[in-house]
Design a protein around this motif. Structure first.
Motif, PDB file in Angstrom:
ATOM      1  N   VAL A 147       0.863  -1.177   0.000  1.00 45.69           N
ATOM      2  CA  VAL A 147       0.000   0.000   0.000  1.00 45.69           C
ATOM      3  C   VAL A 147       0.895   1.221   0.000  1.00 45.69           C
ATOM      4  O   VAL A 147       1.857   1.292   0.775  1.00 45.69           O
ATOM      5  CB  VAL A 147      -0.929   0.040   1.232  1.00 45.69           C
ATOM      6  N   LEU A 161      -3.184   0.444  -3.976  1.00 46.74           N
ATOM      7  CA  LEU A 161      -3.196  -0.861  -3.323  1.00 46.74           C
ATOM      8  C   LEU A 161      -2.793  -1.916  -4.345  1.00 46.74           C
ATOM      9  O   LEU A 161      -3.367  -1.984  -5.433  1.00 46.74           O
ATOM     10  CB  LEU A 161      -4.586  -1.143  -2.765  1.00 46.74           C
ATOM     11  N   SER A 188       2.487   4.891   4.692  1.00 46.42           N
ATOM     12  CA  SER A 188       2.524   3.808   3.696  1.00 46.42           C
ATOM     13  C   SER A 188       3.210   2.580   4.264  1.00 46.42           C
ATOM     14  O   SER A 188       2.736   1.439   4.105  1.00 46.42           O
ATOM     15  CB  SER A 188       3.257   4.263   2.432  1.00 46.42           C
ATOM     16  N   THR A 192       1.508  -1.077   4.749  1.00 42.76           N
ATOM     17  CA  THR A 192       2.055  -2.250   4.068  1.00 42.76           C
ATOM     18  C   THR A 192       2.434  -3.338   5.069  1.00 42.76           C
ATOM     19  O   THR A 192       2.156  -4.534   4.852  1.00 42.76           O
ATOM     20  CB  THR A 192       3.278  -1.870   3.221  1.00 42.76           C
TER      21      THR A 192
END
Length: 357
Positions: A147, A161, A188, A192
């Protein structure tokens, strides 16, 4: 109008009612007293009644709301209430024939991706039923790989995504004023790390738990952005059922063409994918095949159509979608119901094999 209990009908009325319904479902035409006079009862004998006596029983069944007499014919046909009584209390379901089972097993046994199997299923149901076949595909929940959040300008963020199978989806999120100085790279990385290898639902749960417990290094603005981003994706996935409908042209048979307005209404209904998916959700929650006749569902109340639908499951036994048939109320329910049920089970087996591979 609710159907009267079957016990309220005499044996004679029951025999005549069944013969009218079976005759109508076979031909699509109203059934007259002369045709009934030569018919055989369920026990194998004849009615042994004069046309006048049969007409008297037909009038009684019509008064009870089970039969109707079209203006253009002296015969009778079942009402929606009559069809419901027949389906629930009188219909003798026949197993799919060996040829039908072989066709279903062969078509759903061919190798290929799940999308191909779903397309094949919809076309197969149409071919076998002579009506329109449909499959509602579950909202896919891919496993996530990455992400990322990138600033587009001072007020918007591009959220990307990436799933493990390579699918990429983008969303543009509004950036709240207090988050202007937010480290998008930090957010981010946080997303992730919590989302990798998980579905959206699993990732949303993990992120929510960690944010609520404050076991993270994110500031308040970053936490808000992360939570809103995950919520947007999760909501979108839940609202996105995919519906495959095949064989609409088969609804335009000779009988249907005598009632163009009904057919036009039905085809319009089939274009309303969101409403149709909503109807199928009712079948998704059922344990077995559901039958919706005419105005029993608002979607097809004008076109007077029936839907026969059954949930299909994955190898864990979880319901993952719905398949079925849409056609006129004179569908051959005794044949189509077990065929839909058998197809649902075979599709479940196919999905199970794909999940194992």
């Amino acid at each position: 109008m609710a159907s009267p209990p079957l016990t309220e009908l005499t044996d004679r009325a029951r025999d005549i009612f069944r013969l009218v319904v079976e005759g109508y479902l076979a031909s699509g035409q109203p059934v007259g007293s002369k045709a009934l006079a030569g018919s055989r009862t369920e026990g194998g004998g004849g009615l042994n009644l004069s046309p006048a006596s049969i007409r008297s029983v037909l009038a009684e069944l019509e008064q009870r709301g089970l039969l109707a007499a079209p203006h253009t014919s002296a015969g009778r046909m079942p009402t929606e209430s009559g069809l419901r009584l027949f389906v629930d209390a009188m219909m003798q379901v026949a197993e799919p024939t060996a040829e039908e089972r072989a066709a279903i097993e062969q078509r759903l046994g061919e190798p290929g991706p799940i999308e191909q199997a779903l397309e094949e299923t919809s076309a197969l149901l149409s071919d076998l039923s002579g009506a329109a076949g449909m499959v509602m595909v579950p909202g896919r929940e891919p496993r996530l790989a990455q992400v990322s959040l990138t600033a587009l300008d001072a007020q918007r963020v591009l959220a990307v995504l990436v799933s493990e199978d390579g699918q990429v989806e983008n969303r543009i999120l509004a950036l709240p004023a207090e988050a202007v100085g937010t480290s998008l790279e930090q957010a981010s990385n946080f997303l992730t790390a919590r989302a990798r290898g998980r579905t959206l639902a699993e990732a949303a749960k993990a992120v929510a738990e960690e944010i609520s417990s404050e076991r993270n290094a994110l500031d308040e603005a970053s936490r808000d952005l992360v939570a809103r981003g995950i919520a947007t994706w999760t909501e979108d996935t839940a609202k996105r059922p995919v519906l495959i409908v095949r064989g609409q042209a088969k609804l335009l048979d000779d009988a249907a063409l005598t009632d163009i307005e009904r057919v036009r209404s039905l085809l319009d209904d089939l274009e309303s994918k969101e409403s149709l998916a909503s109807l199928l959700e009712r079948a998704r929650k059922a344990e077995a095949t559901r039958i919706f006749i005419g105005s029993e569902n608002r979607l097809f109340s004008l076109s007077g159509s029936s839907v026969i639908a059954a949930p299909y499951r994955d190898r864990e036994g979880r319901v993952v979608g719905v398949l079925g048939v849409i056609g006129p109320t004179r569908l051959n329910y005794a044949r189509v119901v077990p065929m839909v049920d058998f197809t649902a089970r075979q599709l479940g087996k196919r999905i199970g094999k794909l999940e194992q591979s």
